[in-house]
Write an enzyme that holds these catalytic residues in place. Structure first.
Site, PDB file in Angstrom:
ATOM      1  N   GLY A  14     -16.933 119.444  19.411  1.00 14.62           N
ATOM      2  CA  GLY A  14     -16.363 118.110  19.245  1.00 14.62           C
ATOM      3  C   GLY A  14     -15.104 117.969  20.091  1.00 14.62           C
ATOM      4  N   ARG A  75     -22.335 120.668  22.525  1.00 19.02           N
ATOM      5  CA  ARG A  75     -22.621 121.856  21.710  1.00 19.02           C
ATOM      6  C   ARG A  75     -23.874 122.463  22.328  1.00 19.02           C
ATOM      7  NH1 ARG A  75     -20.935 118.006  17.697  1.00 19.02           N
ATOM      8  NH2 ARG A  75     -18.921 118.600  16.856  1.00 19.02           N
ATOM      9  N   ASP A 106     -14.631 126.855  16.089  1.00 19.59           N
ATOM     10  CA  ASP A 106     -15.231 128.160  15.792  1.00 19.59           C
ATOM     11  C   ASP A 106     -16.614 128.335  16.407  1.00 19.59           C
ATOM     12  OD1 ASP A 106     -15.497 127.373  12.243  1.00 19.59           O
ATOM     13  OD2 ASP A 106     -16.374 126.442  14.026  1.00 19.59           O
ATOM     14  N   THR A 129      -9.733 121.172  18.262  1.00 22.40           N
ATOM     15  CA  THR A 129     -10.568 120.463  17.282  1.00 22.40           C
ATOM     16  C   THR A 129      -9.657 119.623  16.395  1.00 22.40           C
ATOM     17  OG1 THR A 129     -11.967 120.670  15.319  1.00 22.40           O
ATOM     18  CG2 THR A 129     -10.518 122.525  15.789  1.00 22.40           C
ATOM     19  N   ASP A 131     -10.160 119.121  13.317  1.00 22.52           N
ATOM     20  CA  ASP A 131     -10.343 119.566  11.922  1.00 22.52           C
ATOM     21  C   ASP A 131      -9.241 120.491  11.419  1.00 22.52           C
ATOM     22  OD1 ASP A 131     -13.924 119.895  12.514  1.00 22.52           O
ATOM     23  OD2 ASP A 131     -12.695 118.135  12.046  1.00 22.52           O
ATOM     24  N   ASP A 133      -9.114 123.568  11.214  1.00 25.84           N
ATOM     25  CA  ASP A 133      -9.675 124.577  10.291  1.00 25.84           C
ATOM     26  C   ASP A 133      -9.737 125.972  10.893  1.00 25.84           C
ATOM     27  OD1 ASP A 133     -13.212 123.713  10.906  1.00 25.84           O
ATOM     28  OD2 ASP A 133     -11.476 123.948  12.220  1.00 25.84           O
ATOM     29  N   ARG A 175     -15.148 118.042   8.791  1.00 29.33           N
ATOM     30  CA  ARG A 175     -16.253 118.980   8.559  1.00 29.33           C
ATOM     31  C   ARG A 175     -16.121 119.582   7.148  1.00 29.33           C
ATOM     32  NH1 ARG A 175     -19.728 120.432  12.296  1.00 29.33           N
ATOM     33  NH2 ARG A 175     -18.448 119.669  14.018  1.00 29.33           N
TER      34      ARG A 175
HETATM   35  O1  F6P Z   1     -15.440 119.053  14.483  1.00 26.29           O
HETATM   36  C1  F6P Z   1     -15.039 117.789  14.785  1.00 26.29           C
HETATM   37  C2  F6P Z   1     -15.870 116.746  14.075  1.00 26.29           C
HETATM   38  O2  F6P Z   1     -15.402 115.495  14.421  1.00 26.29           O
HETATM   39  C3  F6P Z   1     -15.920 116.896  12.557  1.00 26.29           C
HETATM   40  O3  F6P Z   1     -14.780 116.414  11.926  1.00 26.29           O
HETATM   41  C4  F6P Z   1     -17.164 116.106  12.224  1.00 26.29           C
HETATM   42  O4  F6P Z   1     -17.754 116.570  11.035  1.00 26.29           O
HETATM   43  C5  F6P Z   1     -18.090 116.416  13.411  1.00 26.29           C
HETATM   44  O5  F6P Z   1     -17.261 116.858  14.459  1.00 26.29           O
HETATM   45  C6  F6P Z   1     -18.888 115.243  13.888  1.00 26.29           C
HETATM   46  O6  F6P Z   1     -19.759 115.722  14.853  1.00 26.29           O
HETATM   47  P1  F6P Z   1     -20.553 114.738  15.868  1.00 26.29           P
HETATM   48  O7  F6P Z   1     -19.577 114.213  16.844  1.00 26.29           O
HETATM   49  O8  F6P Z   1     -21.572 115.635  16.484  1.00 26.29           O
HETATM   50  O9  F6P Z   1     -21.131 113.641  15.033  1.00 26.29           O
END
Ligand code: F6P
Length: 326
Positions: A14, A75, A106, A129, A131, A133, A175
């Site tokens: 992300g 990803r 991670d 990120t 998050d 985390d 997340r």
């Molecule tokens: O890890 C960053 C994040 O924005 C999280 O907060 C969220 O759950 C996820 O990525 C959303 O992923 P995507 O952009 O693939 O919908």
């Protein structure tokens, strides 16, 4: 120590505000130290597809203030397969890339740990990120901007909530972690904050709402982390509507606005310091680590630890948030 001449930087997973500031710091520090700098487009995917771009000092001009990532991100599933990593390594050898700086979370560090071990490639990671985390850094690149984005949105929602005597249930990202919810919840004076790290009891939520309303509160804000065990803001709103049919509730899922926007001063500073430290770490012959910031000092954590351990949320802040919402 491996001889390093050419370093590739990439952003993976992300995207987060500040990734461009980090890319800029990595590239300019690398050039300053005499390395040839390139970028791998779309994270590890560029290593596999050969989408490698040369990066000079001018390539990273005028990006420190931009959200997103000029190197794009993805990803990359094939990098988690032996064959994919083999192709990536062959492409690196063919293009003379000796080392990597990977910016992500991670998932990104999991790939870096395996690849670094398998092919003995010097790799350093930066925590990018929203998050927050990741273990081994007080803050991740993008977290501060994301909570400021949430704060601005919630402030706007509070205006309309109080105008119409409504209860807003607002879902934020994160997340499986509650850092965005907890910090933005306190910053906006939310009546309640629901995070994955603390179990949600709907009866307790009803009790608090009843108490608040008895105290003539006519509007309110509930912040729900997307990973909360209540199932999310929609479920919480449905529970409240069943129990309190007279309440005027509205739902707001903030979504991907939390991932964009011009990075805050804090994120630009963090990204710049970490970007520079990443190059100095490779120069010192250190590899297999995430470079973070702990107590305002550069810190290093092995990818193993950064992936295995989790940054602990300060649950006392939840109690403080309740006290401040009386
Ligand atoms: O890890 C960053 C994040 O924005 C999280 O907060 C969220 O759950 C996820 O990525 C959303 O992923 P995507 O952009 O693939 O919908």
């Amino acid at each position: 120590m491996k001889n390093i001449n050419k370093i590739a930087v990439l952003t993976s997973g992300g995207d987060s505000p500040g990734m461009n500031a980090a890319i800029r710091a990595v590239v300019r520090s690398g050039i300053y130290e005499g390395y040839e700098m390139v970028g791998s487009m779309r994270g590890y995917q560029g290593l596999i597809s050969g989408e490698i771009v040369p990066l000079g000092s001018r390539s990273v001009s005028n990006i420190i203030q931009r959200g997103g990532t000029i190197l794009k991100s993805a990803r990359c599933k094939s990098f988690y397969e032996d064959e994919g990593r083999k192709i990536a390594y062959e492409k690196m050898q063919a293009t003379g890339i000796d080392a990597l700086v990977v910016i992500g979370g991670d998932g990104t560090f999991t790939g870096a740990r395996i690849f670094g071990k398998e092919y003995d490639v010097p790799i350093v990671g930066l925590p990018g990120t929203i998050d927050n985390d990741l273990y081994g850094t007080d803050f991740t690149i993008g977290f501060d901007t994301a909570i400021n984005t949430v704060m601005e949105a919630v402030d706007k929602l509070r205006d309309t909530a109080s105008s119409h005597d409504r209860l807003f249930i607002i879902e934020v990202m994160g997340r499986d972690a509650g850092f965005i919810a907890l910090n933005s919840g306190i910053a906006t004076g939310a009546e309640m904050i629901l995070v994955p790290e603390s179990p949600t009891y709907i009866e307790e939520l009803f009790y608090v709402l009843e108490k608040d309303w008895k105290k003539n509160k006519t509007s309110g804000i509930i912040i729900v982390a997307e990973g909360d065990d209540s199932g999310g803001a929609l479920e919480v709103e449905q529970h409240i509507n069943e129990r309190f049919p007279d309440f005027h509730t509205r739902l707001s899922i903030l979504g991907h606005i939390q991932r964009g926007g011009s990075p805050s001063a804090s994120d630009r500073l963090l990204a710049s310091r970490l970007g520079h430290a990443a190059i100095m770490t490779l120069k010192d012959g250190v590899s297999g680590v995430m470079v973070g910031m702990t107590d305002n000092e550069i810190s290093m954590t092995t990818f193993e630890k950064a992936i295995k351990h989790h940054q602990n949320i300060n649950l006392e802040l939840l109690d403080i948030a309740r006290v401040l919402a009386i």
